[in-house]
Every structure is written in structure tokens, then in C-alpha cells.
Design an enzyme around this catalytic site. Structure first.
Site, PDB file in Angstrom:
ATOM      1  N   ASP A  62      53.379  41.556 -66.246  1.00  0.00           N
ATOM      2  CA  ASP A  62      54.236  40.382 -66.152  1.00  0.00           C
ATOM      3  C   ASP A  62      53.850  39.608 -64.897  1.00  0.00           C
ATOM      4  O   ASP A  62      53.522  40.207 -63.867  1.00  0.00           O
ATOM      5  CB  ASP A  62      55.722  40.751 -66.088  1.00  0.00           C
ATOM      6  CG  ASP A  62      56.596  39.515 -66.214  1.00  0.00           C
ATOM      7  OD1 ASP A  62      56.792  39.048 -67.354  1.00  0.00           O
ATOM      8  OD2 ASP A  62      57.074  39.006 -65.181  1.00  0.00           O
ATOM      9  N   HIS A  71      63.496  38.339 -64.170  1.00  0.00           N
ATOM     10  CA  HIS A  71      62.501  37.369 -63.729  1.00  0.00           C
ATOM     11  C   HIS A  71      61.823  37.780 -62.425  1.00  0.00           C
ATOM     12  O   HIS A  71      61.396  36.925 -61.654  1.00  0.00           O
ATOM     13  CB  HIS A  71      63.100  35.958 -63.594  1.00  0.00           C
ATOM     14  CG  HIS A  71      63.185  35.228 -64.896  1.00  0.00           C
ATOM     15  ND1 HIS A  71      62.082  34.985 -65.695  1.00  0.00           N
ATOM     16  CD2 HIS A  71      64.245  34.688 -65.549  1.00  0.00           C
ATOM     17  CE1 HIS A  71      62.469  34.324 -66.770  1.00  0.00           C
ATOM     18  NE2 HIS A  71      63.761  34.139 -66.709  1.00  0.00           N
ATOM     19  N   GLU A 110      54.903  36.049 -62.411  1.00  0.00           N
ATOM     20  CA  GLU A 110      55.771  34.931 -62.080  1.00  0.00           C
ATOM     21  C   GLU A 110      54.879  33.844 -61.509  1.00  0.00           C
ATOM     22  O   GLU A 110      53.955  34.120 -60.750  1.00  0.00           O
ATOM     23  CB  GLU A 110      56.851  35.337 -61.066  1.00  0.00           C
ATOM     24  CG  GLU A 110      57.752  36.474 -61.527  1.00  0.00           C
ATOM     25  CD  GLU A 110      58.526  36.170 -62.800  1.00  0.00           C
ATOM     26  OE1 GLU A 110      58.767  34.970 -63.070  1.00  0.00           O
ATOM     27  OE2 GLU A 110      58.881  37.111 -63.519  1.00  0.00           O
ATOM     28  N   ASP A 137      60.366  43.032 -65.144  1.00  0.00           N
ATOM     29  CA  ASP A 137      60.096  42.519 -66.485  1.00  0.00           C
ATOM     30  C   ASP A 137      58.974  43.288 -67.173  1.00  0.00           C
ATOM     31  O   ASP A 137      59.005  43.477 -68.398  1.00  0.00           O
ATOM     32  CB  ASP A 137      59.747  41.033 -66.413  1.00  0.00           C
ATOM     33  CG  ASP A 137      60.979  40.159 -66.200  1.00  0.00           C
ATOM     34  OD1 ASP A 137      62.092  40.715 -66.115  1.00  0.00           O
ATOM     35  OD2 ASP A 137      60.827  38.931 -66.121  1.00  0.00           O
TER      36      ASP A 137
END
Length: 239
Positions: A9, A151, A11, A156
Site C-alpha cells: 500500500d 489510510h 500513500e 492498509d
């Protein structure tokens, strides 16, 4: 069901692999349902973080100042992944940022192999009832999967792995959840325009900064990133 994969994951500072930056990256190596390795770090993008990104992720700009930059992180991240299948919620989206970053950093070897991924979002869309929300937080709530920090990349990535196992237990029959080929065509960066280079020179002179970079050899994105960084730290040109 896969017995060996890496759940990932990311961001980011925005939605464009070309214009935006990775600000956090995480990967969990999962073998026979158990986490056997973890890679997780914040990344300093050297650009301001917009307020709505902080609202979504909880990642503030000051949290990134002492973090490693992408050129330090990405080679280690690729080495951690190895030849494993990537798993994630909308894994192709994260993959596009990984490949664009590798391209920009000159890591050409990543394009010499075939990449495969397992997407929990595609599985949920295919098998679950239409009235159920398909984003990761709603699916986790639906199945009672605890998310430690929504998030945030590490949380995640772990949630996606647990969601995959849950979906397999309910819907998979005879190994029908097959990985898909992942592909992304990186975008070549456009060289900086003369007007943009002149603005950078003016900005550097205005703030009295020492700068030995030849601005004419930067890409547009590198020029924008440098301008944003200077303005963020020293301010705009006041007329």
C-alpha cells in the site's frame, strides 16, 4: 488461494503518478497466512503536502522532513518485493506510482520482468452484492476486520491481506482467483521550459540562495518540485 505474496500500500501527495509523489510506502511478505517480513517507511517528497492529503492520511509535512527520499527507498523496496506477486486494494494504481518512480530513477531492470498482482477490489466487485461499498474501509467494517490506522500504508497493507483471506474463504472455489498481469507505460518527463528556468533563477537570487544546478537540464516536474520547495521554505517573490 495464494500461499506466498507481498501485500502493498502507498500513500501519495495526489492521484497522478507523473505529477505527484509517494509519501509513504509499505509492504508485508505473507507466507501461508503469516506475515514473515515487513517494509515500511515515510518518504520525504520535497514538496508541500496539501491540507486535504493530511486530512485523509494524517501525514503532516513536518513528519516527512527527516524521512529518506524516494531514491533511497525505491531500490530497497524493489529488493524486498523480489519476484513475489503483489497484492493490494486497487493494486494497479499503486503499481503505476512504483513503476513511474522506478522509471524516473533510472531503475530500468524492473521493466525487464513480468509483474503480477492480486486485486482485492476487483474480487469484491465481481463477487459481492452491489449495495455494499467496495472501498477498503467499508469492506473492513463489513467483514469485521480491524484497521489500526486507516489510510496509513502499513495498516492498509495488512488490512488488504486479511481482506484477501476473508474473500478467499467465502468466494474462492478451485483456485479461481488468478493473479493478473500488471503493466504500466511510464511517462517521459518533459524538459523544463525557458520561462520556468528563468523563474527559478530569479527565485534563487531573490532569496540569496547558493545554487549550482543548471536549471536548463531539469525536467518540468523537477523544476516545479524545486520551486515549490523553495517557496515553501523561504516564501514567494514579493514585488
Amino acid at each position: 488461494m495464494l500461499t506466498h505474496y507481498v501485500s502493498i500500500d502507498l500513500e501519495m501527495s495526489g492521484l497522478s503518478p507523473v505529477k505527484d509523489r509517494i509519501i509513504e510506502i509499505a509492504a508485508l511478505r505473507v507466507e501461508n497466512g503469516k506475515v514473515t517480513g515487513r517494509f515500511e517507511t515515510l518518504i520525504n517528497p520535497n514538496i508541500p503536502i496539501r491540507e486535504h492529503i493530511t486530512e485523509i492520511t494524517g501525514i503532516r509535512e513536518d513528519m516527512l522532513h527527516q524521512s529518506p527520499e524516494i531514491h533511497e527507498v525505491m531500490p530497497k523496496f524493489i529488493e524486498f518485493i523480489g519476484n513475489d506477486i503483489l497484492l493490494g486494494h486497487s493494486v494497479g494504481f499503486d503499481f503505476s506510482f512504483i513503476m513511474q518512480s522506478c522509471y524516473d530513477l533510472g531503475l530500468g531492470e524492473v521493466f525487464e520482468r513480468e509483474w503480477y498482482g492480486m486485486d482485492t477490489l476487483l474480487i469484491a466487485r465481481k463477487y459481492m452484492e452491489t449495495e455494499t461499498g467496495k472501498n477498503l474501509d467499508k469492506l473492513c467494517k463489513y467483514y469485521g476486520i480491524e484497521e489500526k490506522e486507516h489510510h496509513r500504508a502499513g495498516s492498509d497493507a495488512e488490512a488488504a491481506a486479511r481482506l484477501y483471506e476473508k474473500l478467499c474463504g467465502i468466494y474462492e472455489k478451485d483456485g479461481e482467483f488468478e493473479p493478473v498481469r500488471l503493466s504500466y507505460k511510464p511517462k517521459k518527463q518533459t524538459m523544463i521550459a525557458a520561462k520556468q528556468a528563468r523563474f527559478l533563477e530569479k527565485l534563487v537570487r531573490y532569496h540569496g540562495l547558493e545554487q549550482d544546478t543548471d536549471f536548463s537540464k531539469l525536467t518540468q516536474r523537477e523544476g516545479s518540485r524545486l520551486a515549490d520547495m523553495i517557496i515553501s521554505k523561504y516564501g514567494k517573490i514579493r514585488h
